[in-house]
Scaffold this motif. Structure first.
Motif, PDB file in Angstrom:
ATOM      1  N   ALA A 323       0.821  -1.207   0.000  1.00  0.00           N
ATOM      2  CA  ALA A 323       0.000   0.000   0.000  1.00  0.00           C
ATOM      3  C   ALA A 323       0.855   1.257   0.000  1.00  0.00           C
ATOM      4  O   ALA A 323       0.357   2.355  -0.166  1.00  0.00           O
ATOM      5  CB  ALA A 323      -0.900   0.006   1.229  1.00  0.00           C
ATOM      6  N   HIS A 324       2.104   1.081   0.174  1.00  0.00           N
ATOM      7  CA  HIS A 324       2.996   2.211   0.383  1.00  0.00           C
ATOM      8  C   HIS A 324       3.782   2.503  -0.881  1.00  0.00           C
ATOM      9  O   HIS A 324       4.484   1.655  -1.386  1.00  0.00           O
ATOM     10  CB  HIS A 324       3.943   1.870   1.540  1.00  0.00           C
ATOM     11  N   LYS A 325       3.630   3.738  -1.383  1.00  0.00           N
ATOM     12  CA  LYS A 325       4.196   4.052  -2.697  1.00  0.00           C
ATOM     13  C   LYS A 325       5.515   4.805  -2.585  1.00  0.00           C
ATOM     14  O   LYS A 325       5.713   5.793  -3.268  1.00  0.00           O
ATOM     15  CB  LYS A 325       3.206   4.919  -3.470  1.00  0.00           C
ATOM     16  N   ILE A 327       9.569   5.175  -0.220  1.00  0.00           N
ATOM     17  CA  ILE A 327      10.530   4.645   0.745  1.00  0.00           C
ATOM     18  C   ILE A 327      10.499   5.539   1.964  1.00  0.00           C
ATOM     19  O   ILE A 327      10.367   6.752   1.841  1.00  0.00           O
ATOM     20  CB  ILE A 327      11.956   4.663   0.162  1.00  0.00           C
ATOM     21  N   ASP A 328      10.595   4.954   3.146  1.00  0.00           N
ATOM     22  CA  ASP A 328      10.728   5.754   4.358  1.00  0.00           C
ATOM     23  C   ASP A 328      12.141   5.657   4.881  1.00  0.00           C
ATOM     24  O   ASP A 328      12.643   4.568   5.115  1.00  0.00           O
ATOM     25  CB  ASP A 328       9.758   5.252   5.437  1.00  0.00           C
ATOM     26  N   TYR A 329      12.756   6.812   5.040  1.00  0.00           N
ATOM     27  CA  TYR A 329      14.079   6.849   5.659  1.00  0.00           C
ATOM     28  C   TYR A 329      13.911   7.291   7.101  1.00  0.00           C
ATOM     29  O   TYR A 329      13.496   8.419   7.362  1.00  0.00           O
ATOM     30  CB  TYR A 329      14.974   7.869   4.952  1.00  0.00           C
ATOM     31  N   LEU A 404      11.619  10.475   6.771  1.00  0.00           N
ATOM     32  CA  LEU A 404      11.365  11.080   5.470  1.00  0.00           C
ATOM     33  C   LEU A 404      10.638  10.066   4.602  1.00  0.00           C
ATOM     34  O   LEU A 404      11.124   8.954   4.400  1.00  0.00           O
ATOM     35  CB  LEU A 404      12.677  11.487   4.790  1.00  0.00           C
ATOM     36  N   HIS A 405       9.445  10.464   4.111  1.00  0.00           N
ATOM     37  CA  HIS A 405       8.735   9.645   3.125  1.00  0.00           C
ATOM     38  C   HIS A 405       9.123  10.191   1.760  1.00  0.00           C
ATOM     39  O   HIS A 405       8.945  11.373   1.472  1.00  0.00           O
ATOM     40  CB  HIS A 405       7.225   9.752   3.369  1.00  0.00           C
ATOM     41  N   PHE A 406       9.667   9.320   0.914  1.00  0.00           N
ATOM     42  CA  PHE A 406      10.240   9.750  -0.369  1.00  0.00           C
ATOM     43  C   PHE A 406       9.614   8.962  -1.518  1.00  0.00           C
ATOM     44  O   PHE A 406       9.540   7.732  -1.458  1.00  0.00           O
ATOM     45  CB  PHE A 406      11.758   9.512  -0.306  1.00  0.00           C
TER      46      PHE A 406
HETATM   47 ZN   LIG Z   1       6.010   6.648   3.893  1.00  0.00          ZN
END
Ligand SMILES: [Zn+2]
Length: 461
Positions: A323-325, A327-329, A404-406
């Motif tokens: 569901a997640h489009k 990358i989360d850093y 950070l959502h990238f």
């Molecule tokens: Zn995210």
């Protein structure tokens, strides 16, 4: 530093023995063998000295103790040393006064102390500051002959300003003391290092005494080839040649990486800094002349000692990768975020779930999105260049913690941000005109790097 007791004669024997053993264990240090020395001027001092193998000069590094010798025993040892200057070095402490500084340097000189108390430049430069290296030359009566302190020039923001340093000198003259403050250029020497990865990049460079600033550059230079957060292997090797910026022969800080080789998972990755005629600055190329600069950086966060322990993780809200489009850093709030490529800011503001968000449009309908920011440093319509700082990590919008959502989109379609570098393509190749000159640099650097690797082998014995 060892202290010895007993007569000057036995102390002398002990030190000579120690020096002989030390030379035996470390034959390479012969050129700077520890010797001992002794002498003179009505009292006598017991000190450690180094003698250059090719020189008839003895430089005293540290006075261990003064010796009160019976007149009959003087001189205990006469070395063929012409006028003896005693050197001593310390670093400043925050609570230093002129008196404590001189005392720690082994000097007892009331007139020098009085002069230093009245000297404004010395106050500003040395007192109330920690870690500045101060060296003195003393005369035989523990009087101050000359004091020298050197430090890096600072800009108003506290960063190292440019390639200069400050030198403060206080010298005894016939008319009393004189002081001088100068701004002088740092001299770039070459330093080499090599390391083998056992756990992380920083663990390896620490062990090999390679500066942090060099490790960070390596991670950035090779970011298009190697994912330093996830794909390092035990046994990966690196060799590097970098600038060592010196002030009067003393190393002050590291400068640019000049060349490097990084063997990751059996594959050799190479970088040579080369500046084309007419270019404003150099960029990195492989040994055979392919540019390492890509249209996109591999990561919107700079690789640092702080962030290297953090990584990419599953979305903190959905816990569902499908569901997640993006990358989360995971990274601490306030960590600077940079644009991965040249482009124009398409959106900078707040959106419901994203919190503070920036969207940047790059060439060929490629866009990148940065969400949950604590700070936005750009405006809509602004042009940005690869590497520009655009904001900072936060936890705004639907977020359970600082990260950070990238996202990376092509024609509005979500793509895996880890394919960014590959999809962006390369940059300008080396021009044909520069090839001959580049090949010379490349050959020279390869020899240097091979030497760096050998140094490592020798020191690991
Ligand atoms: Zn995210």
């Amino acid at each position: 530093m060892t202290h010895f007791q007993g007569t000057a004669q036995t102390a002398l024997q002990t030190v000579v023995q120690h020096a002989v053993q030390s030379i035996h264990r470390h034959p390479k240090r012969l050129a700077a063998a520890i010797a001992t020395l002794l002498l003179t001027m009505g009292g006598g001092a017991f000190a450690i000295a180094s003698i250059e193998s090719s020189s008839n000069q003895v430089v005293v590094r540290e006075i261990l103790e003064e010796l009160a010798l019976p007149q009959a025993q003087q001189p205990v040892l006469a070395l063929p040393v012409a006028p003896l200057t005693l050197f001593r070095t310390t670093t400043t402490r925050s609570n230093d006064t002129a008196d404590t500084l001189l005392k720690r340097l082994g000097l007892f000189d009331a007139s020098a102390a009085a002069y230093m108390r009245s000297n404004k430049e010395l106050h500003q430069a040395l007192l109330g500051r920690t870690g500045r290296l101060v060296s003195v030359e003393a005369n035989g009566n523990r009087g101050l002959q000359k004091l020298t302190a050197r430090w890096l020039t600072k800009a108003t923001d506290g960063q190292d300003a440019d390639n200069t340093f400050q030198r403060l000198t206080i010298a005894r003259t016939e008319l009393g003391f004189e002081s001088r403050l100068e701004t002088l250029p740092l001299v770039a020497m070459q330093a080499l290092g090599s390391a083998t990865i056992s756990s992380s990049l920083f663990a390896a460079t620490d062990e090999a005494s390679i500066p942090d600033a060099v490790a960070v550059q390596l991670a950035e230079i090779f970011s298009g080839q190697i994912d330093f957060r996830r794909s390092l292997r035990k046994g990966d090797r690196l060799s590097v040649i970098y600038e060592d910026l010196q002030a009067d022969g003393e190393s002050m800080r590291s400068g640019k990486v000049l060349s490097a080789e990084f063997v990751n998972n059996g594959k050799s990755n190479q970088a040579i800094l080369f500046q084309e005629a007419g270019a404003s600055r150099g960029s990195y190329y492989s040994f055979d002349g392919n540019s390492l600069r890509k249209a996109f950086l591999a990561s919107p966060l700079e690789f640092t000692r702080m962030s290297s322990g953090y990584g990419i993780r599953v979305h903190p809200i959905t816990k569902d990768k499908r569901a997640h489009k993006g990358i989360d850093y995971a990274a601490p709030t306030g960590t600077p975020i940079r644009t991965v490529g040249d482009g124009v800011v398409e959106f900078a503001g707040t959106q419901r779930g994203y919190g503070n968000v920036i969207e940047i449009k790059h060439r060929a309908d490629m866009t990148t999105v940065f969400a949950h920011l604590s700070r936005i440093d750009v405006k809509k319509g602004q042009k940005v260049t690869q590497g520009d700082k655009i904001g900072a990590v936060g936890s705004t919008g639907f977020s359970t913690g600082p990260h950070l959502h990238f996202e990376f989109r092509v024609d509005g379609e979500h793509r895996d941000p880890l394919t960014l570098v590959a999809e962006g393509g390369g940059a300008q190749p080396l021009s044909a005109a520069a090839k001959a000159s580049f090949d010379k640099t490349s050959l020279f650097m390869r020899v240097q790097l091979a030497q760096a690797a050998t140094v490592r082998l020798a020191s690991a014995e």
